[in-house]
Design a protein around this motif. Structure first.
Motif, PDB file in Angstrom:
ATOM      1  N   GLY A 359       0.827  -1.204   0.000  1.00  0.00           N
ATOM      2  CA  GLY A 359       0.000   0.000   0.000  1.00  0.00           C
ATOM      3  C   GLY A 359       0.860   1.252   0.000  1.00  0.00           C
ATOM      4  N   ALA A 362       2.432   1.679  -3.238  1.00  0.00           N
ATOM      5  CA  ALA A 362       1.438   2.150  -4.192  1.00  0.00           C
ATOM      6  C   ALA A 362       1.199   3.644  -3.997  1.00  0.00           C
ATOM      7  CB  ALA A 362       0.138   1.372  -4.012  1.00  0.00           C
ATOM      8  N   ALA A 363       1.041   4.061  -2.746  1.00  0.00           N
ATOM      9  CA  ALA A 363       0.779   5.468  -2.458  1.00  0.00           C
ATOM     10  C   ALA A 363       1.934   6.324  -2.949  1.00  0.00           C
ATOM     11  CB  ALA A 363       0.575   5.659  -0.955  1.00  0.00           C
ATOM     12  N   SER A 364       3.118   5.821  -2.685  1.00  0.00           N
ATOM     13  CA  SER A 364       4.297   6.570  -3.066  1.00  0.00           C
ATOM     14  C   SER A 364       4.386   6.691  -4.592  1.00  0.00           C
ATOM     15  CB  SER A 364       5.531   5.860  -2.517  1.00  0.00           C
ATOM     16  OG  SER A 364       6.675   6.357  -3.125  1.00  0.00           O
ATOM     17  N   ALA A 366       1.904   6.394  -6.689  1.00  0.00           N
ATOM     18  CA  ALA A 366       0.790   7.209  -7.155  1.00  0.00           C
ATOM     19  C   ALA A 366       1.129   8.683  -7.026  1.00  0.00           C
ATOM     20  CB  ALA A 366      -0.452   6.880  -6.339  1.00  0.00           C
ATOM     21  N   HIS A 367       1.660   9.049  -5.842  1.00  0.00           N
ATOM     22  CA  HIS A 367       1.969  10.452  -5.616  1.00  0.00           C
ATOM     23  C   HIS A 367       3.023  10.932  -6.605  1.00  0.00           C
ATOM     24  CE1 HIS A 367       1.911  14.071  -3.187  1.00  0.00           C
ATOM     25  NE2 HIS A 367       3.218  14.124  -3.345  1.00  0.00           N
ATOM     26  N   ASN A 370       1.516  10.974 -10.117  1.00  0.00           N
ATOM     27  CA  ASN A 370       0.375  11.866 -10.305  1.00  0.00           C
ATOM     28  C   ASN A 370       0.760  13.339 -10.327  1.00  0.00           C
ATOM     29  OD1 ASN A 370      -1.687  10.074 -10.704  1.00  0.00           O
ATOM     30  ND2 ASN A 370      -1.992   9.737  -8.520  1.00  0.00           N
ATOM     31  N   GLN A 371       1.849  13.668  -9.660  1.00  0.00           N
ATOM     32  CA  GLN A 371       2.271  15.077  -9.673  1.00  0.00           C
ATOM     33  C   GLN A 371       2.504  15.555 -11.111  1.00  0.00           C
ATOM     34  OE1 GLN A 371       1.262  15.940  -6.605  1.00  0.00           O
ATOM     35  NE2 GLN A 371       3.092  17.212  -6.289  1.00  0.00           N
ATOM     36  N   PRO A 372       3.415  14.888 -11.838  1.00  0.00           N
ATOM     37  CA  PRO A 372       3.611  15.374 -13.225  1.00  0.00           C
ATOM     38  C   PRO A 372       2.364  15.236 -14.085  1.00  0.00           C
ATOM     39  CG  PRO A 372       4.895  13.374 -12.809  1.00  0.00           C
ATOM     40  CD  PRO A 372       4.362  13.825 -11.495  1.00  0.00           C
TER      41      PRO A 372
END
Lengths: 584, 208
Positions: A359, A362-364, A366-367, A370-372
């Motif tokens: 998790g 995944a979060a890392s 995603a972050h 998702n920023q770019p």
């Protein structure tokens, strides 16, 4: 003898008479005294009366009295010597036998001549000897010899008396001692007798107390204490019986022991008891055996029973100590339940930590990605808006496009970095038994995952496999991943058993092969894509598990592949090179 | 004088900051961006309706902590949260604490613009309300302390006679003070006065 002046002669005789009177008076001073005191007085008197230069006494050893030597010199002594030294010199001069002694001897003592007069004490000199010495040439004159011999006689009498007295005294004290001894003996005998009587009383009292004690113990015991005879009839039951069984002791006396047992125990008991009476063989342990008992209200409960046997007047008496262990059993059950809980918790923990790691990853990811992407989309959207209003300046567009390109590049860099990160996880490789690792993973899963998902595990592990050089944790992750995938793939299956197979063996090239099979939904056309990163068939999957697993296996020099299972599901297999050695 | 609405963006990612600024500028909004919560806190807020577009994952103070901090400082500003990987509990927490919206990156431009519009409208309404209260407060403060006392008693439902008894003055005196207070508060009636005092007793008022 030369003529003397008569007056002078009278005077001398008078003085002699006076001296004699003095000598005769001396015993009055020593009457009842000790020999040493008699000798003291005598020596002092002679030294003074005869103006001697030396007077010596030796008393022989007599019963109970040590030999004694004493010597006296005048006030200003010409000689200084110990009594013993004088004694040695005199014995040397006079010889050992008092009978042989000359009445007078003149000899040299130190640098002077001295006249010595020895006189025996006692009739044969058996008491001792007294020796008077003077440097005077005319010593001893007749009167002096007279005084000496009278004094010696007086001393002999006194010493005899003293000796007698001391012997009497010794006799008396011996008598006293004997009487006392006898008295002590009698007293001791008396005491022994008294003690014996007391002991008997004690023994009787002890017996009474012991019986009382046993009675109190039995009465107060927490355990039910029930005695029965050879017929199996209850003879006695203590108050605890009421608490444990619900029966009043009076109520069950005379009734069969089996009334305290559930039906199925009754036959067992009767058979066992009959066999014991016949053969002496016990059919169960008599100390602390756990059986089921039955209360008056019919409730069955676990008890721990110990038996004792006593033969009295040819009849056997059996006593059972029955402890209600319901609470203990419950506590044991609770303990077992909590142990099961603990195992469940451990499994849960393993699951959670696996999910958390995934998790977080995944979060890392995603972050980071998702920023770019946000930048790209914002820039694109803004451009579209401006374009719609015919308001998009070329400069603005260029800046936006530059931003979009930069963000796109950044996103791909992030993904490359994540891949590198996963690959570079440092491994700690050691020689492992793959079967052991499989068992460990299955144990972790057994508590919850398999049970809750109604999955039947079936492992066929080849024994005596060669060991593999691998990182235990990474292998566990791979196995965990494949097994969890299998379990999850079967979640939707309800029309057939959910079978999870784990197999280990040697493949044709000599590598160790592990196959994890399931009877799940399989993957149809997606077979080629399952190992791609971010490919997933699961609603909440990341699509990273198989990709990471393959990387891990490949980093160990092995391969990981998938194949359809027959008739349903999938098989994931991986190989690891054998090290050649076998695990210990 | 109230200025043009302004959107504050707090995000540690420069590309997100600049693209947000670009996007918001296409609808004519003024944007000021910051790379941390601290930087925003040190900025003096202009006298204009505003809102905050805030990244949840920030260096230093996290977005949610920052929201709590702002509430504690009694600095009301509507917040739109952005997150790279939001979970449900996190968004629930943010919404409960008064967030306008919780958007997951990347988001649709329209969603953000709608949220910003709502946030600015909400802030404008709050400012109006605050302004009214401020005017009333100023009027209330201009009353003598005896007049304030009398008004409070009137609002609590006491009759002139009772007020006179309690204050130890004549009923006629109370009547004079009451009508003077109504006049000073610019109230049209007794009912209007009561409404005003209730407003003052509200969250930002001081009367009562």
């Amino acid at each position: 003898m030369q003529p003397r002046d008569p007056a002078e002669e009278i005077k001398r005789l008078q003085r002699c008479l006076n001296d004699l009177m003095s000598v005769l008076a001396v015993p009055a001073m020593w009457s009842g005294g000790e020999p040493s005191r008699i000798v003291h007085t005598l020596l002092d008197a002679l030294l003074r009366l005869l103006q001697l230069d030396l007077v010596y006494v030796r008393l022989n050893e007599t019963g109970g009295q040590a030999p004694m030597e004493m010597v006296r010199f005048p006030q200003s002594p010409k000689y200084i010597a110990q009594p013993h030294e004088i004694g040695v010199v005199l014995t040397h001069w006079l010889g050992p036998d008092p009978q042989q002694w000359p009445p007078l001897m003149r000899n040299q003592l130190g640098d002077r001549d001295i006249s010595i007069v020895p006189l025996g004490l006692g009739l044969q000199g058996e008491i001792g000897v007294i020796v008077a010495g003077s440097e005077r040439a005319d010593f001893p004159q007749q009167t002096e010899r007279l005084i000496l011999s009278v004094a010696a006689n007086q001393a002999s009498i006194g010493l005899q008396e003293a000796r007698l007295r001391s012997e009497q005294k010794r006799g008396a004290s011996e008598l006293d001692r004997r009487v006392a001894q006898r008295t002590t003996e009698l007293a001791a005998a008396n005491e022994a007798l008294r003690k014996e009587i007391a002991d008997r009383k004690h023994a009787e009292e002890d017996l009474r107390i012991s019986e009382e004690k046993h009675r109190v113990i039995v009465e107060a015991a927490n355990d039910a204490v029930v005695s029965m005879d050879e017929e199996g009839a209850i003879l006695l039951a203590n108050p605890a019986t009421r608490r444990i069984f619900g029966y009043d002791p009076v109520e069950i006396v005379g009734k069969p022991m089996t009334m305290l047992m559930p039906e199925m125990m009754q036959k067992l008991h009767e058979n066992g008891f009959r066999r014991y009476l016949a053969t002496g063989k016990r059919h169960l342990n008599w100390q602390g055996v756990e059986v089921t008992a039955q209360r008056k209200d019919g409730q069955e409960f676990p008890v721990e029973v110990s038996f004792g046997e006593l033969t009295s007047d040819g009849h056997k008496l059996f006593t059972g100590f029955i402890r209600d262990i319901s609470e203990r059993k419950q506590a044991e059950d609770r303990l077992r339940a909590s142990e099961r809980n603990l195992q469940t918790t451990q499994a849960e923990l393993a699951r959670v930590s696996r999910l958390t790691t995934m998790g977080e990853l995944a979060a890392s990811i995603a972050h980071e990605v998702n920023q770019p992407l946000t930048g790209v989309i914002n820039n694109g959207s803004a451009c579209l808006r401006l374009l719609a209003n015919n308001n998009l300046e070329p400069d603005v567009l260029r800046r936006a496009l530059e931003g979009i390109i930069a963000d796109g590049t950044r996103a791909s860099t992030v993904l490359a970095r994540i891949r590198a990160f996963i690959k570079k996880e440092p491994a700690e490789k050691s020689e492992l038994d793959i079967n052991e690792v499989i068992q460990e993973v299955l144990v972790v899963l057994a508590g919850r995952e398999l049970y809750e998902n109604q999955v039947l595990p079936n492992h066929q592990l080849k024994t005596d496999l060669p060991s593999v050089l691998a990182d235990r944790v990474q292998l566990q992750q791979v196995l965990l991943n494949l097994i969890m995938n299998g379990i999850e793939a079967m979640a939707a299956v309800s029309d057939r058993p959910r079978l999870l197979g784990v197999q280990s063996r040697i493949d044709e090239s000599g590598d160790v092969l592990v196959a994890v099979s399931d009877s799940g939904t399989g993957f149809g056309l997606e077979l080629d894509r399952v190992f791609n990163p971010f490919f997933t068939t699961k609603a909440n999957g990341m699509g990273m598990g198989l990709s990471i697993s393959r990387s891990l296996v490949e980093s160990h020099g092995g391969r990981l592949w998938a194949a359809p299972n027959s008739p349903h599901g999938a098989v994931f297999s991986f190989t690891l090179p054998a090290t050649g050695g076998s695990p210990e | 004088m109230t200025g043009a609405p302004i959107v504050f963006v707090v995000d540690d990612d420069p590309s997100v900051r600049s693209s947000l600024k670009f996007l918001l500028s296409t609808v004519g909004l003024q944007v000021e961006s910051f790379d941390s919560a601290d930087a925003f806190l040190h900025k003096k807020r202009p006298d204009a309706p505003s809102c905050l577009v805030l990244d949840v994952r920030l260096p230093g103070l996290s977005g949610l902590d920052f929201q709590r901090e702002l509430a504690a400082r009694n600095t009301p500003i509507p917040i739109i949260f952005l997150t790279g990987h939001g979970d449900i509990p996190m968004s629930v927490r943010a919404m409960k604490a008064g967030a306008v919206e919780f958007l997951t990156k990347p988001f649709r431009d329209q969603d953000l613009l709608d949220a910003v519009r709502i946030a600015l409208e909400r802030d404008r309404a709050r400012r109006e309300q605050d302004k009214d209260v401020m005017i009333l407060q100023r009027r209330f403060d201009s009353l003598t302390s005896r007049e304030q006392e009398v008004i409070s008693m009137v609002v609590s439902g006491m009759l002139n006679k009772q007020i006179a008894d309690q204050l130890g003055t004549a009923e006629s005196t109370v009547k004079v003070q009451r009508s003077r207070a109504i006049e000073k508060m610019h109230a049209e009636s007794l009912v209007d006065l009561i409404r005003m005092i209730e407003k003052l007793k509200g969250p930002s008022g001081k009367a009562g």
